[in-house]
Design an enzyme around this catalytic site. Structure first.
Site, PDB file in Angstrom:
ATOM      1  N   ASP A 122      -8.091 -25.983   0.268  1.00  0.00           N
ATOM      2  CA  ASP A 122      -6.974 -26.675   0.923  1.00  0.00           C
ATOM      3  C   ASP A 122      -7.502 -27.510   2.076  1.00  0.00           C
ATOM      4  O   ASP A 122      -8.215 -27.003   2.942  1.00  0.00           O
ATOM      5  CB  ASP A 122      -5.945 -25.650   1.420  1.00  0.00           C
ATOM      6  CG  ASP A 122      -4.599 -26.302   1.696  1.00  0.00           C
ATOM      7  OD1 ASP A 122      -4.402 -27.464   1.303  1.00  0.00           O
ATOM      8  OD2 ASP A 122      -3.736 -25.640   2.310  1.00  0.00           O
ATOM      9  N   HIS A 129       0.340 -34.399  10.667  1.00  0.00           N
ATOM     10  CA  HIS A 129       0.413 -32.934  10.647  1.00  0.00           C
ATOM     11  C   HIS A 129      -0.627 -32.324  11.586  1.00  0.00           C
ATOM     12  O   HIS A 129      -0.312 -31.411  12.364  1.00  0.00           O
ATOM     13  CB  HIS A 129       0.205 -32.412   9.229  1.00  0.00           C
ATOM     14  CG  HIS A 129       0.106 -30.916   9.139  1.00  0.00           C
ATOM     15  ND1 HIS A 129       1.182 -30.080   9.391  1.00  0.00           N
ATOM     16  CD2 HIS A 129      -0.945 -30.094   8.865  1.00  0.00           C
ATOM     17  CE1 HIS A 129       0.798 -28.821   9.261  1.00  0.00           C
ATOM     18  NE2 HIS A 129      -0.486 -28.798   8.938  1.00  0.00           N
ATOM     19  N   ARG A 138      -2.104 -26.461  21.175  1.00  0.00           N
ATOM     20  CA  ARG A 138      -3.021 -26.770  22.286  1.00  0.00           C
ATOM     21  C   ARG A 138      -2.380 -27.814  23.191  1.00  0.00           C
ATOM     22  O   ARG A 138      -2.914 -28.905  23.384  1.00  0.00           O
ATOM     23  CB  ARG A 138      -4.362 -27.299  21.738  1.00  0.00           C
ATOM     24  CG  ARG A 138      -5.116 -26.308  20.868  1.00  0.00           C
ATOM     25  CD  ARG A 138      -6.465 -26.874  20.394  1.00  0.00           C
ATOM     26  NE  ARG A 138      -6.327 -28.130  19.663  1.00  0.00           N
ATOM     27  CZ  ARG A 138      -6.018 -28.220  18.361  1.00  0.00           C
ATOM     28  NH1 ARG A 138      -5.824 -27.119  17.656  1.00  0.00           N
ATOM     29  NH2 ARG A 138      -5.908 -29.392  17.777  1.00  0.00           N
ATOM     30  N   GLU A 195       4.488 -25.322   3.132  1.00  0.00           N
ATOM     31  CA  GLU A 195       3.752 -26.549   3.415  1.00  0.00           C
ATOM     32  C   GLU A 195       3.807 -27.417   2.166  1.00  0.00           C
ATOM     33  O   GLU A 195       3.351 -26.997   1.098  1.00  0.00           O
ATOM     34  CB  GLU A 195       2.291 -26.258   3.809  1.00  0.00           C
ATOM     35  CG  GLU A 195       2.183 -25.540   5.149  1.00  0.00           C
ATOM     36  CD  GLU A 195       0.757 -25.407   5.675  1.00  0.00           C
ATOM     37  OE1 GLU A 195      -0.189 -25.512   4.857  1.00  0.00           O
ATOM     38  OE2 GLU A 195       0.600 -25.201   6.883  1.00  0.00           O
ATOM     39  N   GLU A 197       2.561 -30.159  -0.169  1.00  0.00           N
ATOM     40  CA  GLU A 197       1.233 -30.751  -0.361  1.00  0.00           C
ATOM     41  C   GLU A 197       1.107 -31.331  -1.774  1.00  0.00           C
ATOM     42  O   GLU A 197       1.870 -31.000  -2.673  1.00  0.00           O
ATOM     43  CB  GLU A 197       0.141 -29.677  -0.172  1.00  0.00           C
ATOM     44  CG  GLU A 197       0.279 -28.917   1.148  1.00  0.00           C
ATOM     45  CD  GLU A 197      -0.946 -28.086   1.504  1.00  0.00           C
ATOM     46  OE1 GLU A 197      -1.987 -28.241   0.829  1.00  0.00           O
ATOM     47  OE2 GLU A 197      -0.850 -27.294   2.456  1.00  0.00           O
ATOM     48  N   ASP A 229       1.931 -24.508  -0.079  1.00  0.00           N
ATOM     49  CA  ASP A 229       1.014 -23.546   0.532  1.00  0.00           C
ATOM     50  C   ASP A 229       1.822 -22.660   1.495  1.00  0.00           C
ATOM     51  O   ASP A 229       1.841 -22.879   2.699  1.00  0.00           O
ATOM     52  CB  ASP A 229      -0.091 -24.315   1.272  1.00  0.00           C
ATOM     53  CG  ASP A 229      -1.031 -23.408   2.034  1.00  0.00           C
ATOM     54  OD1 ASP A 229      -1.203 -22.246   1.626  1.00  0.00           O
ATOM     55  OD2 ASP A 229      -1.598 -23.873   3.051  1.00  0.00           O
ATOM     56  N   ARG A 233       3.169 -17.684   9.556  1.00  0.00           N
ATOM     57  CA  ARG A 233       2.606 -18.223  10.806  1.00  0.00           C
ATOM     58  C   ARG A 233       2.186 -17.139  11.785  1.00  0.00           C
ATOM     59  O   ARG A 233       1.226 -17.321  12.542  1.00  0.00           O
ATOM     60  CB  ARG A 233       3.620 -19.148  11.479  1.00  0.00           C
ATOM     61  CG  ARG A 233       4.039 -20.332  10.645  1.00  0.00           C
ATOM     62  CD  ARG A 233       2.873 -21.234  10.325  1.00  0.00           C
ATOM     63  NE  ARG A 233       3.290 -22.396   9.526  1.00  0.00           N
ATOM     64  CZ  ARG A 233       2.437 -23.179   8.895  1.00  0.00           C
ATOM     65  NH1 ARG A 233       1.132 -22.949   8.943  1.00  0.00           N
ATOM     66  NH2 ARG A 233       2.879 -24.214   8.199  1.00  0.00           N
ATOM     67  N   GLN A 236      -0.995 -15.596  10.451  1.00  0.00           N
ATOM     68  CA  GLN A 236      -2.020 -16.643  10.548  1.00  0.00           C
ATOM     69  C   GLN A 236      -2.517 -16.793  11.985  1.00  0.00           C
ATOM     70  O   GLN A 236      -3.731 -16.887  12.232  1.00  0.00           O
ATOM     71  CB  GLN A 236      -1.433 -17.972  10.049  1.00  0.00           C
ATOM     72  CG  GLN A 236      -2.436 -19.119  10.010  1.00  0.00           C
ATOM     73  CD  GLN A 236      -1.761 -20.459   9.688  1.00  0.00           C
ATOM     74  OE1 GLN A 236      -0.582 -20.517   9.345  1.00  0.00           O
ATOM     75  NE2 GLN A 236      -2.517 -21.523   9.801  1.00  0.00           N
ATOM     76  N   LYS A 249      -2.201 -16.958   4.418  1.00  0.00           N
ATOM     77  CA  LYS A 249      -2.047 -17.999   3.398  1.00  0.00           C
ATOM     78  C   LYS A 249      -2.220 -17.479   1.973  1.00  0.00           C
ATOM     79  O   LYS A 249      -1.737 -18.102   1.028  1.00  0.00           O
ATOM     80  CB  LYS A 249      -3.134 -19.076   3.614  1.00  0.00           C
ATOM     81  CG  LYS A 249      -3.073 -19.792   4.940  1.00  0.00           C
ATOM     82  CD  LYS A 249      -2.103 -20.945   4.866  1.00  0.00           C
ATOM     83  CE  LYS A 249      -2.274 -21.879   6.052  1.00  0.00           C
ATOM     84  NZ  LYS A 249      -1.349 -23.012   5.960  1.00  0.00           N
ATOM     85  N   THR A 253       0.650 -19.213  -3.494  1.00  0.00           N
ATOM     86  CA  THR A 253       0.636 -20.678  -3.447  1.00  0.00           C
ATOM     87  C   THR A 253       1.335 -21.145  -4.713  1.00  0.00           C
ATOM     88  O   THR A 253       0.929 -20.780  -5.817  1.00  0.00           O
ATOM     89  CB  THR A 253      -0.812 -21.222  -3.424  1.00  0.00           C
ATOM     90  OG1 THR A 253      -1.523 -20.613  -2.338  1.00  0.00           O
ATOM     91  CG2 THR A 253      -0.825 -22.738  -3.271  1.00  0.00           C
ATOM     92  N   THR A 340      -0.762 -30.174   4.390  1.00  0.00           N
ATOM     93  CA  THR A 340       0.640 -30.535   4.607  1.00  0.00           C
ATOM     94  C   THR A 340       0.800 -32.045   4.748  1.00  0.00           C
ATOM     95  O   THR A 340       0.076 -32.684   5.505  1.00  0.00           O
ATOM     96  CB  THR A 340       1.159 -29.862   5.892  1.00  0.00           C
ATOM     97  OG1 THR A 340       0.911 -28.474   5.797  1.00  0.00           O
ATOM     98  CG2 THR A 340       2.638 -30.124   6.082  1.00  0.00           C
ATOM     99  N   GLU A 354       6.523 -27.643  12.014  1.00  0.00           N
ATOM    100  CA  GLU A 354       6.758 -28.918  12.700  1.00  0.00           C
ATOM    101  C   GLU A 354       8.245 -29.230  12.834  1.00  0.00           C
ATOM    102  O   GLU A 354       8.685 -29.700  13.879  1.00  0.00           O
ATOM    103  CB  GLU A 354       6.063 -30.037  11.937  1.00  0.00           C
ATOM    104  CG  GLU A 354       4.549 -29.916  11.917  1.00  0.00           C
ATOM    105  CD  GLU A 354       3.952 -30.715  10.766  1.00  0.00           C
ATOM    106  OE1 GLU A 354       3.612 -31.871  10.981  1.00  0.00           O
ATOM    107  OE2 GLU A 354       3.859 -30.168   9.647  1.00  0.00           O
TER     108      GLU A 354
HETATM  109 CA    CA Z   1      -2.036 -25.973   3.787  1.00  0.00          CA
END
Ligand code: CA
Length: 415
Positions: A122, A129, A138, A195, A197, A229, A233, A236, A249, A253, A340, A354
């Site tokens: 991935d 994203h 951050r 996600e 994708e 995906d 969170r 993760q 993750k 999938t 994503t 997001e």
């Molecule tokens: Ca992904």
């Protein structure tokens, strides 16, 4: 544009018209002998396993096993010949007697994973994203990591938990650290996400020690599918430093049941943003395999996002070049996903991370409820169309999954 034979009664604007012709592996209640390779033709599936026996016997062995595996491995000469054959059969009125009895309504078919997934990788190819994730996790720092504009970042995922659209997705349990807590807890993920994708399906293998240049992308990659995906969170974020995504993750999938060949995407090719970037020679983008593909994400039937794939910074040809530049080989059935897909606008974001800005802004739904994260029984569907010939759109189908509640037991048998 080639016209479909009249007896097919295929509307010119159908997303599965002759310009698409995606492949699947399917069976039907009336069949004996298990699965067959099929091709979408409007609202029907053409039984390619039997059609090739009748009309292209030299290639029929590629479809006898009922999955795409042998066809993928056969390489681009076979891919072109079979697609040209299909286009001919479906546009020539004289082929009607040979294939009319081989059409099954999609609604009467049961579709499985179309190919055996070998390795799963991935990527993280959307600048929007990556920058959104940077701003969320951050704040105050540079949104993009220092390596991001120099190479397509990715990780090796888990192929064994790739499932076909329609397979229920069980909410995972795991370790996470609640806000303010010193120690982690074990339990069901409370921050389950999707996600949206695009996945790239490798057909022809490469050889260990031999990098695949970006210019040879279309010799190795057969086609594309849709990928969700699923991401927990909370699991993760506790596990991910320093080695990256793992159990947050790997629980599931979801992929679409259709593989749309690259040959169907010729009209969708665009110059990706990375074509203007100053890159090392092996990543120089001259192939123009950016793609005009419009995604749509629906939660319980309501559209919550429309991510545009054309905004993706890295092209799949660059991803393949980077994936193999150290001499790693790709194999038939390898699946690598884009990461994503998020556009620049708030309603183009391809994840709840997001859309809800990490659980701080509720995403409203038409039924009066709202979501920060996925709830049990929620159904998430990703669909997409690509630019086709004559300004029309062709379909990639959809990838759907419904969330099942967690099994509330820790490995020791109690919470
Ligand atoms: Ca992904």
């Amino acid at each position: 544009m080639i016209q479909a034979a009249r007896w097919l009664r295929l509307p010119a604007e159908h997303p599965f018209g002759l310009a698409a012709l995606p492949y699947c592996s399917y069976t039907a209640a009336t069949y004996t002998g298990g699965y067959r390779v099929g091709v979408a033709v409007g609202d029907h599936i053409l039984d390619l396993t039997t059609a090739s026996d009748r009309l292209m016997p030299a290639r029929a062995h590629l479809f006898r096993a009922g999955s795409l595996d042998d066809f993928l491995a056969a390489g681009d000469g076979a891919w072109t010949q079979v697609r040209d054959g299909l286009t001919g059969w479906l546009s020539d009125e004289q082929c009607r007697p040979a294939i009319e009895d081989l059409m099954v309504p999609v609604g009467q078919a049961s579709l499985r994973l179309p190919f055996t997934v070998a390795d799963f990788v991935d990527f993280f190819a959307s600048e929007n994203h990556a920058a959104n994730a940077g701003r969320i996790f951050r704040p105050g720092a540079e949104p993009l990591p220092p390596n991001w504009k120099h190479l397509p970042i990715g990780y090796h995922g888990r192929s064994g938990s790739v499932v076909v659209s329609g397979t229920p997705v069980r909410r995972p349990c795991g370790q996470f650290r609640p806000p303010g807590a010193d120690a982690p807890s074990f339990g069901p993920s409370a921050r389950l996400d999707f996600e949206a994708e695009l996945g790239f399906v490798v057909g022809a293998r490469s050889h260990l020690g031999e990098p695949v240049p970006a210019s040879r992308f279309a010799e190795h990659v057969f086609g594309v599918c849709l990928v969700n995906d699923w991401s927990a969170r909370d699991i993760q974020s506790f596990e991910t430093v320093p080695l990256g995504p793992f159990l947050g993750k790997s629980f599931a999938t979801t992929v679409s049941p259709w593989v749309l060949p690259l040959a169907a995407l010729e009209h969708a090719r665009v110059r990706p943003p990375s074509a203007a970037a100053d890159l090392l020679p092996y990543l120089t983008e001259t192939t123009h395999w950016g793609l005009d593909i419009d995604f749509e994400v629906r939660l319980n039937g309501s559209v919550i996002s429309r991510p545009p794939y054309a905004t993706m910074f890295w092209s799949p040809a660059q991803m393949l070049a980077h994936l193999t530049v150290n001499g790693a080989a790709v194999r038939t059935g390898d699946l690598y996903a884009s990461g994503t897909v998020s556009g620049p606008e708030p309603d183009q974001r391809g994840s709840l991370l997001e859309l809800s800005w990490n659980g701080t802004e509720a995403v409203p739904l038409p039924d009066g409820t709202s979501r920060f994260w996925l709830q049990d029984a929620d159904e998430l569907t990703i669909s997409a169309t690509a630019r086709g010939p004559g300004g029309g759109r062709i379909g990639l189908g959809s990838a759907t999954g419904r969330i099942l509640p967690a099994v509330r037991e820790s490995p020791a048998g109690k919470d």
